[in-house]
Design an enzyme around this catalytic site. Structure first.
Site, PDB file in Angstrom:
ATOM      1  CG  ASP A   1       4.292  -4.150  -4.607  1.00 54.65           C
ATOM      2  OD1 ASP A   1       4.745  -3.713  -3.541  1.00 54.65           O
ATOM      3  OD2 ASP A   1       3.327  -4.929  -4.671  1.00 54.65           O
TER       4      ASP A   1
ATOM      5  CG  ASN B   1      -7.105  -9.396  -6.791  1.00 51.46           C
ATOM      6  OD1 ASN B   1      -6.088  -9.660  -6.123  1.00 51.46           O
ATOM      7  ND2 ASN B   1      -7.126  -8.447  -7.706  1.00 51.46           N
TER       8      ASN B   1
ATOM      9  CG  HIS C   1      -2.811  -8.682  -5.820  1.00 54.22           C
ATOM     10  ND1 HIS C   1      -3.653  -7.598  -5.938  1.00 54.22           N
ATOM     11  CD2 HIS C   1      -2.149  -8.484  -4.646  1.00 54.22           C
ATOM     12  CE1 HIS C   1      -3.492  -6.784  -4.904  1.00 54.22           C
ATOM     13  NE2 HIS C   1      -2.598  -7.307  -4.101  1.00 54.22           N
TER      14      HIS C   1
ATOM     15  CD  GLU D   1      -4.353  -6.174  -9.254  1.00 54.13           C
ATOM     16  OE1 GLU D   1      -4.611  -7.218  -8.635  1.00 54.13           O
ATOM     17  OE2 GLU D   1      -4.706  -5.039  -8.862  1.00 54.13           O
TER      18      GLU D   1
HETATM   19  C1  GLP Z   1      -0.985  -4.923  -1.578  1.00 51.20           C
HETATM   20  C2  GLP Z   1       0.477  -5.222  -1.963  1.00 51.20           C
HETATM   21  C3  GLP Z   1       0.783  -6.675  -1.770  1.00 51.20           C
HETATM   22  C4  GLP Z   1       0.044  -7.151  -0.540  1.00 51.20           C
HETATM   23  C5  GLP Z   1      -1.419  -7.186  -0.850  1.00 51.20           C
HETATM   24  C6  GLP Z   1      -2.275  -7.452   0.362  1.00 51.20           C
HETATM   25  O1  GLP Z   1      -1.625  -4.012  -2.363  1.00 51.20           O
HETATM   26  N1  GLP Z   1       0.937  -4.779  -3.220  1.00 51.20           N
HETATM   27  O2  GLP Z   1       2.175  -6.878  -1.669  1.00 51.20           O
HETATM   28  O3  GLP Z   1       0.442  -8.432  -0.182  1.00 51.20           O
HETATM   29  O4  GLP Z   1      -1.830  -6.052  -1.564  1.00 51.20           O
HETATM   30  O5  GLP Z   1      -2.325  -6.349   1.210  1.00 51.20           O
HETATM   31  P1  GLP Z   1      -2.731  -6.462   2.725  1.00 51.20           P
HETATM   32  O6  GLP Z   1      -1.668  -7.220   3.392  1.00 51.20           O
HETATM   33  O7  GLP Z   1      -2.786  -5.041   3.238  1.00 51.20           O
HETATM   34  O8  GLP Z   1      -4.041  -7.134   2.771  1.00 51.20           O
END
Ligand code: GLP
Length: 265
Positions: free
Chosen positions: A68, A137, A139, A144
């Site tokens: 993304d 959450n 995702h 989302e």
């Molecule tokens: C982010 C990314 C995801 C990631 C998730 C968790 O915003 N878009 O690919 O896995 O949210 O992030 P983190 O690993 O910093 O907790």
């Protein structure tokens, strides 16, 4: 779904890297890696970098596709995922910049950029192994809650919770974009293998819902229950709300030797 519970966060990175490396070696020099941003996979990338530095893994001809990108950040913004992937993946893993792709969140025509991204993944034969984190959450990527379980790469609006979670990477909440361009859940499900990593108590509820809850668009990561080769690597804190932990630990300990992806050399 295979759930591997590690004693600590460092071990999550070590185990996940060995799984990813095993798939890459089997796929050959032109392996296609799916890469996530966020803090969760950083230890995995660091362990992969060690394998590369030791000559045990060669990704110099491999391809990578990020999940993304934010929409609305200027090109080169330090928190753009293009920059994050360059510094955490492309450079430390010795990959060719021209073979590492990130959705074009800055494109004037976002729909066209999304379609091109799907075509590009298809053109190199699809993703061999997708590395994933999970949002608090539930995702994956930036899909989302209530994302279509069949979705493809497209623009999405970030939830208030995700913007708040990611505000730590920016100087203020206001700077966090509202939109992103993300691979869809259907796109992620096309990867031949997926390895999801999660660490910390703040991920425990999401991990439990994803692994043991019903498959539901409210928990986008739960779609992985339909994947034939999904490995979920978590530390004890992230595993703390799982009800079948004893079984996952026993299954991992009693794996036949030939199945052990973390025993190398
Ligand atoms: C982010 C990314 C995801 C990631 C998730 C968790 O915003 N878009 O690919 O896995 O949210 O992030 P983190 O690993 O910093 O907790």
């Amino acid at each position: 779904m295979e759930v591997v519970i590690c004693p600590n966060a460092a071990e999550v990175g070590r185990v996940a890297a060995r799984k990813v490396a095993a798939v890459c070696r089997a796929a050959g020099p032109h392996a296609v890696l799916g890469v996530a941003t966020g803090s969760s996979p950083l230890a995995t990338y660091a362990e992969l970098a060690k394998l590369v530095a030791a000559g045990e893994l060669d990704l110099s001809q491999a391809h990578a596709f990020a999940l993304d990108e934010y929409v609305g950040l200027p090109e080169g913004h330090p928190q753009s995922y293009a920059e994050v992937i360059r510094t955490t993946v492309t450079e430390p893993l010795g990959m060719k910049p021209s073979q590492v792709h990130v959705p074009a969140g800055h494109a004037a025509d976002i729909d066209a950029a999304a379609a091109e991204y799907e075509q590009l993944i298809h053109a190199v034969g699809g993703v061999d192994v997708q590395i994933l984190g999970v949002g608090s959450n539930g995702h994956i990527g930036f899909n989302e809650p209530v994302s279509s379980l069949a979705s493809r790469t497209r623009i999405k609006t970030l939830t208030a919770r995700t913007r708040a979670d990611n505000a730590r990477f920016f100087s203020s909440l206001d700077e966090v974009p509202h939109h992103c361009l993300t691979q869809g859940l259907g796109t992620i499900m096309d990867a031949r293998q997926v390895v999801l990593v999660a660490q910390g108590k703040w991920k425990a509820a999401a991990v439990a819902a994803l692994v043991e809850g019903p498959i539901a668009a409210m928990v986008p990561g739960s779609v992985l229950q339909l994947h034939r080769f999904a490995t979920i690597v978590v530390d004890a804190d992230a595993a703390s709300e799982l009800t079948m932990s004893d079984y996952y630990r026993t299954a991992f300990e009693h794996k036949p030797d030939w199945q052990h992806f973390d025993r190398m050399n």
